[in-house]
Design a protein around this motif. Structure first.
Motif, PDB file in Angstrom:
ATOM      1  N   LEU A  89       0.850  -1.180   0.000  1.00  0.00           N
ATOM      2  CA  LEU A  89       0.000   0.000   0.000  1.00  0.00           C
ATOM      3  C   LEU A  89       0.889   1.234   0.000  1.00  0.00           C
ATOM      4  O   LEU A  89       1.683   1.436   0.906  1.00  0.00           O
ATOM      5  CB  LEU A  89      -0.912   0.005   1.235  1.00  0.00           C
ATOM      6  N   HIS A  90       0.772   2.053  -1.043  1.00  0.00           N
ATOM      7  CA  HIS A  90       1.620   3.230  -1.196  1.00  0.00           C
ATOM      8  C   HIS A  90       0.809   4.482  -0.876  1.00  0.00           C
ATOM      9  O   HIS A  90      -0.142   4.809  -1.578  1.00  0.00           O
ATOM     10  CB  HIS A  90       2.179   3.301  -2.615  1.00  0.00           C
ATOM     11  N   CYS A  91       1.194   5.163   0.188  1.00  0.00           N
ATOM     12  CA  CYS A  91       0.485   6.363   0.620  1.00  0.00           C
ATOM     13  C   CYS A  91       1.101   7.588  -0.047  1.00  0.00           C
ATOM     14  O   CYS A  91       2.321   7.744  -0.052  1.00  0.00           O
ATOM     15  CB  CYS A  91       0.587   6.528   2.136  1.00  0.00           C
ATOM     16  N   ALA A  92       0.239   8.447  -0.589  1.00  0.00           N
ATOM     17  CA  ALA A  92       0.716   9.719  -1.131  1.00  0.00           C
ATOM     18  C   ALA A  92       1.192  10.595   0.020  1.00  0.00           C
ATOM     19  O   ALA A  92       2.202  11.297  -0.097  1.00  0.00           O
ATOM     20  CB  ALA A  92      -0.389  10.406  -1.921  1.00  0.00           C
ATOM     21  N   SER A  93       0.476  10.549   1.119  1.00  0.00           N
ATOM     22  CA  SER A  93       0.919  11.206   2.352  1.00  0.00           C
ATOM     23  C   SER A  93       0.412  10.366   3.514  1.00  0.00           C
ATOM     24  O   SER A  93      -0.661   9.785   3.447  1.00  0.00           O
ATOM     25  CB  SER A  93       0.382  12.639   2.442  1.00  0.00           C
ATOM     26  N   SER A  94       1.218  10.301   4.562  1.00  0.00           N
ATOM     27  CA  SER A  94       0.811   9.510   5.715  1.00  0.00           C
ATOM     28  C   SER A  94       1.312  10.167   6.988  1.00  0.00           C
ATOM     29  O   SER A  94       2.287  10.937   6.964  1.00  0.00           O
ATOM     30  CB  SER A  94       1.343   8.081   5.621  1.00  0.00           C
ATOM     31  N   SER A  95       0.623   9.879   8.073  1.00  0.00           N
ATOM     32  CA  SER A  95       1.066  10.363   9.374  1.00  0.00           C
ATOM     33  C   SER A  95       0.777   9.292  10.414  1.00  0.00           C
ATOM     34  O   SER A  95      -0.194   8.550  10.301  1.00  0.00           O
ATOM     35  CB  SER A  95       0.367  11.675   9.746  1.00  0.00           C
ATOM     36  N   THR A  96       1.657   9.225  11.397  1.00  0.00           N
ATOM     37  CA  THR A  96       1.506   8.272  12.482  1.00  0.00           C
ATOM     38  C   THR A  96       1.518   9.052  13.787  1.00  0.00           C
ATOM     39  O   THR A  96       2.494   9.730  14.097  1.00  0.00           O
ATOM     40  CB  THR A  96       2.650   7.232  12.476  1.00  0.00           C
ATOM     41  N   SER A  97       0.435   8.962  14.526  1.00  0.00           N
ATOM     42  CA  SER A  97       0.312   9.644  15.816  1.00  0.00           C
ATOM     43  C   SER A  97       0.352   8.590  16.910  1.00  0.00           C
ATOM     44  O   SER A  97      -0.404   7.615  16.868  1.00  0.00           O
ATOM     45  CB  SER A  97      -1.002  10.411  15.867  1.00  0.00           C
ATOM     46  N   THR A 112      -1.755   1.713  28.448  1.00  0.00           N
ATOM     47  CA  THR A 112      -2.020   1.435  27.032  1.00  0.00           C
ATOM     48  C   THR A 112      -1.264   2.423  26.148  1.00  0.00           C
ATOM     49  O   THR A 112      -0.969   3.544  26.566  1.00  0.00           O
ATOM     50  CB  THR A 112      -3.525   1.530  26.693  1.00  0.00           C
ATOM     51  N   VAL A 113      -0.965   1.976  24.963  1.00  0.00           N
ATOM     52  CA  VAL A 113      -0.348   2.808  23.927  1.00  0.00           C
ATOM     53  C   VAL A 113      -1.317   2.813  22.752  1.00  0.00           C
ATOM     54  O   VAL A 113      -1.775   1.762  22.316  1.00  0.00           O
ATOM     55  CB  VAL A 113       1.024   2.249  23.504  1.00  0.00           C
ATOM     56  N   THR A 114      -1.635   3.998  22.250  1.00  0.00           N
ATOM     57  CA  THR A 114      -2.571   4.128  21.138  1.00  0.00           C
ATOM     58  C   THR A 114      -1.861   4.739  19.932  1.00  0.00           C
ATOM     59  O   THR A 114      -1.168   5.739  20.067  1.00  0.00           O
ATOM     60  CB  THR A 114      -3.768   5.015  21.535  1.00  0.00           C
ATOM     61  N   VAL A 115      -2.058   4.121  18.786  1.00  0.00           N
ATOM     62  CA  VAL A 115      -1.453   4.594  17.540  1.00  0.00           C
ATOM     63  C   VAL A 115      -2.573   4.876  16.539  1.00  0.00           C
ATOM     64  O   VAL A 115      -3.479   4.064  16.366  1.00  0.00           O
ATOM     65  CB  VAL A 115      -0.473   3.552  16.961  1.00  0.00           C
ATOM     66  N   THR A 116      -2.492   6.035  15.907  1.00  0.00           N
ATOM     67  CA  THR A 116      -3.423   6.398  14.840  1.00  0.00           C
ATOM     68  C   THR A 116      -2.630   6.630  13.563  1.00  0.00           C
ATOM     69  O   THR A 116      -1.700   7.424  13.557  1.00  0.00           O
ATOM     70  CB  THR A 116      -4.212   7.680  15.209  1.00  0.00           C
ATOM     71  N   ILE A 117      -3.017   5.935  12.518  1.00  0.00           N
ATOM     72  CA  ILE A 117      -2.348   6.075  11.216  1.00  0.00           C
ATOM     73  C   ILE A 117      -3.343   6.664  10.232  1.00  0.00           C
ATOM     74  O   ILE A 117      -4.483   6.212  10.117  1.00  0.00           O
ATOM     75  CB  ILE A 117      -1.842   4.724  10.693  1.00  0.00           C
ATOM     76  N   THR A 118      -2.906   7.700   9.517  1.00  0.00           N
ATOM     77  CA  THR A 118      -3.701   8.308   8.455  1.00  0.00           C
ATOM     78  C   THR A 118      -2.909   8.188   7.164  1.00  0.00           C
ATOM     79  O   THR A 118      -1.743   8.581   7.112  1.00  0.00           O
ATOM     80  CB  THR A 118      -3.989   9.786   8.768  1.00  0.00           C
ATOM     81  N   THR A 138      -8.046   6.114   7.713  1.00  0.00           N
ATOM     82  CA  THR A 138      -7.540   6.314   9.065  1.00  0.00           C
ATOM     83  C   THR A 138      -7.862   5.092   9.908  1.00  0.00           C
ATOM     84  O   THR A 138      -8.948   4.533   9.802  1.00  0.00           O
ATOM     85  CB  THR A 138      -8.178   7.562   9.704  1.00  0.00           C
ATOM     86  N   SER A 139      -6.909   4.703  10.749  1.00  0.00           N
ATOM     87  CA  SER A 139      -7.133   3.584  11.650  1.00  0.00           C
ATOM     88  C   SER A 139      -6.450   3.858  12.979  1.00  0.00           C
ATOM     89  O   SER A 139      -5.362   4.434  13.020  1.00  0.00           O
ATOM     90  CB  SER A 139      -6.596   2.292  11.045  1.00  0.00           C
ATOM     91  N   THR A 140      -7.088   3.440  14.060  1.00  0.00           N
ATOM     92  CA  THR A 140      -6.548   3.594  15.404  1.00  0.00           C
ATOM     93  C   THR A 140      -6.535   2.239  16.082  1.00  0.00           C
ATOM     94  O   THR A 140      -7.502   1.474  15.958  1.00  0.00           O
ATOM     95  CB  THR A 140      -7.417   4.575  16.224  1.00  0.00           C
TER      96      THR A 140
END
Length: 153
Positions: A89-97, A112-118, A138-140
């Motif tokens: 999966l190739h993202c044009a733009s991505s961010s990891t929070s 707990t550790v929470t990760v959100t990927i856009t 987006t997924s968390t």
């Protein structure tokens, strides 16, 4: 032939439906093809969403086994990038929070550790080359930090 026989013959010819199946097929076939393409497009978008979910899960797990905030941030970003790359999966733009506040809880308590990927994916990558537009997925995911693992908040 009498007039009534000729009239019956003309009525019989008028009632025949020769060619009506061809016309119906010509009308229905493009609609069925469009419906099939729409179903394939929806399936590809759902599959891409599942890939983002898997990347968020991998990133959260990588962050939850880290001992420091900095290591958790970098491990989560690296795991997300690795997972997306492995799945193609190739993202044009991505961010990891990454929310690593769970690493600050005292030993013996569960954090707990929470990760959100856009990830913004071009529609041309999802559907057909040349299709305009993009879709932002987006997924968390939240992963539990081991209560008895040593950590350096």
């Amino acid at each position: 032939m009498t007039l009534t026989a000729q009239a019956r013959r003309l009525l019989a010819l008028a009632r025949q439906d020769r060619g009506s199946e061809t016309i119906a097929a010509a009308i229905v076939t493009p609609l069925l093809i469009m419906l099939l393409c729409l179903a394939i497009a929806g399936g590809r978008i759902v599959t891409s969403g599942a890939k983002i979910d898997a990347a968020a899960e991998d990133a959260a797990r990588a962050a939850s086994i880290s001992r420091t905030y900095g290591a958790a941030q970098s491990e989560a970003s690296a795991a997300a990038a690795r997972s997306l790359d492995d799945q193609g999966l190739h993202c044009a733009s991505s961010s990891t929070s990454v929310d690593v506040s769970g690493l600050a809880v005292p030993i013996g308590q569960v954090g707990t550790v929470t990760v959100t990927i856009t990830c913004t994916v071009a529609m041309a990558d999802l559907l057909l080359p040349g299709v305009p537009g993009s879709k932002t997925l987006t997924s968390t995911f939240t992963s539990i930090v081991d209560a008895y693992r040593s950590r350096e908040g």
